[in-house]
Write a protein that holds these residues in place. Structure first.
Motif, mmCIF file in Angstrom:
data_model
loop_
_atom_site.group_PDB
_atom_site.id
_atom_site.type_symbol
_atom_site.label_atom_id
_atom_site.label_comp_id
_atom_site.label_asym_id
_atom_site.label_seq_id
_atom_site.Cartn_x
_atom_site.Cartn_y
_atom_site.Cartn_z
ATOM 1 N N THR A 226 30.051 33.522 83.607
ATOM 2 C CA THR A 226 29.439 34.836 84.142
ATOM 3 C C THR A 226 29.487 34.745 85.787
ATOM 4 O OG1 THR A 226 27.179 34.259 84.044
ATOM 5 C CG2 THR A 226 28.345 35.542 82.097
ATOM 6 N N GLY B 259 23.604 44.521 78.003
ATOM 7 C CA GLY B 259 24.833 44.174 78.319
ATOM 8 C C GLY B 259 25.252 43.346 79.633
ATOM 9 N N GLU C 221 25.799 43.858 69.653
ATOM 10 C CA GLU C 221 26.650 44.779 70.242
ATOM 11 C C GLU C 221 26.716 45.936 69.383
ATOM 12 O OE1 GLU C 221 28.004 41.596 69.687
ATOM 13 O OE2 GLU C 221 28.318 41.087 71.736
ATOM 14 N N SER D 76 29.996 43.284 83.775
ATOM 15 C CA SER D 76 31.379 43.224 83.331
ATOM 16 C C SER D 76 31.225 43.668 81.797
ATOM 17 C CB SER D 76 32.120 41.816 83.261
ATOM 18 O OG SER D 76 31.283 41.065 82.601
ATOM 19 N N THR D 77 30.444 43.589 81.127
ATOM 20 C CA THR D 77 29.852 44.153 79.722
ATOM 21 C C THR D 77 28.577 45.065 79.747
ATOM 22 O OG1 THR D 77 28.560 41.980 79.274
ATOM 23 C CG2 THR D 77 30.955 41.870 78.687
#
Length: 764
Positions: A113, A519, A709, A529-530
């Motif tokens: 990350t 996220g 998720e 990014s997520t």
């Protein structure tokens, strides 16, 4: 540094002990030059810590941290690493990642990350190993704190029910073995120290006092077997991980002087020097080692001098630096008043401890720091308590004087151990054994920020100086006032709006880490990014809360069938599950009507008791027995959830007992009536089979399909399936009795109502 292969635990320990015995049995490594040999005796020590169970990596708290302390005068450090795993079909050969760092916990990034802006991170030294034993050797390690961190590969984000499926345990244990010198020879400044080398190395140490500007090591009168030449390999400094800034000098040319210059050596520290012969095992090498120290004369700013007066003096271009006042301290290497030109301007700094791993530094008795072009301005940050390395050092420098020229810039260097003083020759911010962090400021860019996660345990220095690279003669007396914001914080920016700063502990050592939500990822929860959008967060909240409205169906059916206690349990579950998930959301769509822990406990309790009362209601027990079991089951659930609310069998155990009671009662009625119970095939086809199917599907989703998720929709489906199965499985009303029928009407307008099923009389 060397790495050994894997093998059995006993073999590894035997190899280590053999190595130590071999070192201890060697001949003395050094001899004095006056005819008397001074032997350096080597001793070995071993340190160990309790093993820890490894976890799959998801955030920094998943890594297992070990804290060791290497004693002074250590010449060999050996890590013996052991990873063991449990037995069973679920245990696989999983790779373990081990990190090493000197002075502070390692800064790791297994997920790849991004870090926050202005964050400076040095890569960590790591080792990947499988189950078994591995060893790592570090020659001449730095004394002090060493940290080892280990974790398993990144997790699959699957939400596993605790104790429902057997999991494999991976145990990691590091042992530290050291070989150190007893009574190491001391190299005094400007005093030649004669040495004789044969086949073993010679160990020396020299103390570097405060305000040392340069250290020069020189070998004089070197002779090898009576002929000129100096086949000597000199190693200065200690090894650190991940970076290693040891200085190595090889003397082989007899025509050149053999010396080593070390600018800005670490202050107030013993520096280790190791000399080895390169001439062969039977060749005698003699020489004298000389250490020379160049003292730096500091100008300690007078605290009683007004800041405005300093500003007025700095603005006068015709004036040089103000003359030393009586309160100015001029120190040389011996700690006494020195002579010669000043080399730095020292500003006293006040350290203010605010909380755990939370410190504020500010200039004493002033707001701004005066920075000029004639010499660096230095501020010392005391981060040497041993408990400061678990946070993040945040530095912000701002030029608050608008008269700075366009061609004038200012450079700041952040270093550990000693300040950077060579601005006029280099801007790389590198001292003798440390790579610093440079910051550049100008009129167009008046602010610079720097964040250092887990700073090393040491005295840190902030050095500032004005530079004029184009026309230096125009800014000889240029000066600016600089505002500094210096903090040691547990987490940078408190992990932002989508993270939580958590304080972690390993024995008595405290350190902090960020747990990210919605996220977001990264060291400070700044990697989006997520990340979930606000719309996705709202959809997740609506799904998890509104899915509980499915409990309205079993509530209505229970009321219609006179199952009021069951209806109240379903209403309790619907209410607390709705508001628990409204409070449990990681992003902006959050609503908490009670304490989070209270809402979670009530949600778990309501879910378990709902299953309990549904199954016992299907058993068709006598009213008195049924209500006794209802109350006992609720008390058992309350106790078990208080012990461990996430353990699977704390909920499944009572539920299985209720199923056994139900099956027993059904079998008893089948044997007594001589036919299947329930007797109606319509009841089996249209109610029981759909109810059992929904319950089985709900259990499957809950135990094996949920991940971080898909949690917001799989758990919503779990809510609906659980409520739907309860609606199908509730038993029908007794068809032989009218609900709440009135048996007799009295002339006094009172009605005596009789419940034939429960034999209760009420006056209405």
């Amino acid at each position: 540094m060397r790495e050994a292969g894997t093998g059995t635990g006993g073999a590894a320990v035997a190899v280590v002990m053999s190595l130590l015995l071999l070192l201890l049995s060697r001949s003395p490594p050094a001899a004095a030059g006056d005819g008397r040999k001074s032997e350096s005796r080597l001793v070995s020590e071993q340190f160990s810590q309790a093993p820890q169970k490894l976890a799959f990596y998801s955030w920094y708290g998943s890594a297992r941290l070990f804290h060791f302390r290497v004693p002074p005068d250590t010449v060999l450090l050996r890590w013996l690493l052991q990873v063991t795993q449990g037995s069973g079909s679920t245990c696989n050969n999983v790779e373990t990642t081990v990190y090493f760092r000197y002075g502070a916990p390692p800064v790791i990034n297994p997920l790849g990350t991004s870090f926050a802006n202005s964050t400076s991170v040095q890569p960590s030294f790591l080792l990947k190993m499988l189950q078994g034993n591995t060893s790592i050797n570090v020659s001449y390690p730095a004394p002090g704190d060493w940290f080892v961190a280990a974790h398993l590969p990144p997790s699959s984000h699957k939400i596993e029910v605790k104790d429902f499926i057997p999991t494999c345990a991976y145990i990691f244990q590091p042992d530290m073995l050291v070989v150190r010198v007893v009574e190491m020879s001391i190299l005094e400044p400007d005093v030649p120290f004669p040495l004789v080398l044969l086949s073993q190395p010679s160990y020396l140490k020299v103390f570097v006092p405060k305000h040392t500007q340069e250290l020069r090591l020189e070998l004089q009168g070197c002779v090898s077997n009576g002929s000129l030449g100096c086949p000597v390999h000199l190693t200065v400094g200690s090894a650190t991980l991940p970076g290693n800034f040891q200085k190595v000098l090889t003397c082989s040319d007899p025509t050149m002087a053999c010396r080593l210059l070390l600018p800005s050596p670490p202050w107030e520290r013993w520096l280790q020097v190791t000399a080895k012969s390169l001439a062969g095992p039977r060749v005698l090498v003699t020489f004298s080692a000389v250490a020379a120290l160049t003292a730096c004369r500091p100008w300690t700013v007078n605290l009683q001098h007004p800041l405005q007066s300093s500003l007025n003096q700095s603005r006068n271009a015709s004036m040089g630096p103000p003359p030393p006042s009586p309160n100015t301290q001029d120190l040389d290497q011996s700690g006494e008043a020195g002579s010669g030109p000043f080399c730095l301007r020292s500003f006293p700094v006040l350290r203010e401890d605010m909380d755990v791993v939370s410190v504020r530094f500010r200039p004493l008795d002033r707001v701004s720091v005066l920075v000029q072009s004639d010499m660096p301005s230095v501020m010392q940050l005391y981060l040497n308590t041993g408990m400061d390395s678990g946070g993040s050092l945040s530095i912000s420098v701002h030029i608050n004087q608008t008269v700075i020229a366009d061609n004038t810039s200012m450079v700041a260097c952040v270093t550990a151990g000693s300040p950077f003083l060579s601005f006029n020759t280099s801007l790389n911010c590198t001292t003798a054994f440390f790579q610093g962090y440079p910051l550049f400021l100008s009129a167009s860019s008046p602010t610079a920020n720097l964040s250092i996660p887990y700073p090393e345990t040491d005295n840190w220095y902030l050095s500032l100086q004005v530079l004029c690279p184009e026309r230096p003669e125009e800014c000889v007396q240029a000066s600016v006032l600089v505002d500094t914001t210096l903090y040691l914080v547990p987490c940078l920016n408190d992990c932002g709006p989508y993270g939580q700063c958590l304080l972690l502990r390993r024995h008595g050592y405290l350190y902090a880490g960020c747990s990210c939500r919605a996220g977001w990822r990264g060291w400070s929860c700044t990697d989006n990014s997520t990340a979930q959008t606000v719309a996705q967060q709202k959809v997740a909240t609506l799904l998890l809360t509104l899915s509980n409205l499915m409990f309205l169906a079993p509530i209505a059916i229970s009321v219609q069938r006179r199952l009021l206690l069951e209806a109240s349990v379903y209403a309790y579950t619907m209410f607390f599950s709705t508001f628990y998930h409204a409070c449990d959301q990681p992003g902006d769509a959050v609503l908490c009507i009670l304490n989070y822990d209270t809402l979670q406990y009530c949600d778990f309790l309501g879910s378990g008791v709902s299953i309990w009362v549904t199954v016992l209601c299907m058993a068709r027990l006598k009213a008195s027995l049924k209500y006794v079991l209802f109350m006992l089951g609720t008390l058992i659930f309350a106790m078990s959830l208080q012990l461990d609310r996430r353990a699977a069998w704390n909920t499944m155990g009572p539920c299985l007992f209720a199923i056994v009671v139900m099956v027993t009662m059904w079998v008893y009625r089948c044997g007594r009536r001589r036919h299947c119970y329930p007797p109606s095939w319509q009841r089996w086809v249209f109610y029981l089979l759909p109810g059992f199917s929904l319950a089985a599907l709900a259990l499957t989703i809950y135990t094996s399909m949920m991940t971080s998720e898909n949690y917001y929709y799989t758990h919503s489906i779990w809510h609906m399936l659980l409520a739907g199965s309860a609606a199908f499985l509730l038993p029908p009303r007794d068809q032989h009795t009218e609900p709440w029928a009135c048996a007799q009407k009295l002339t006094c307008h009172y009605e005596i109502c009789k419940n034939h099923r429960d034999e209760l009389y009420t006056v209405t």
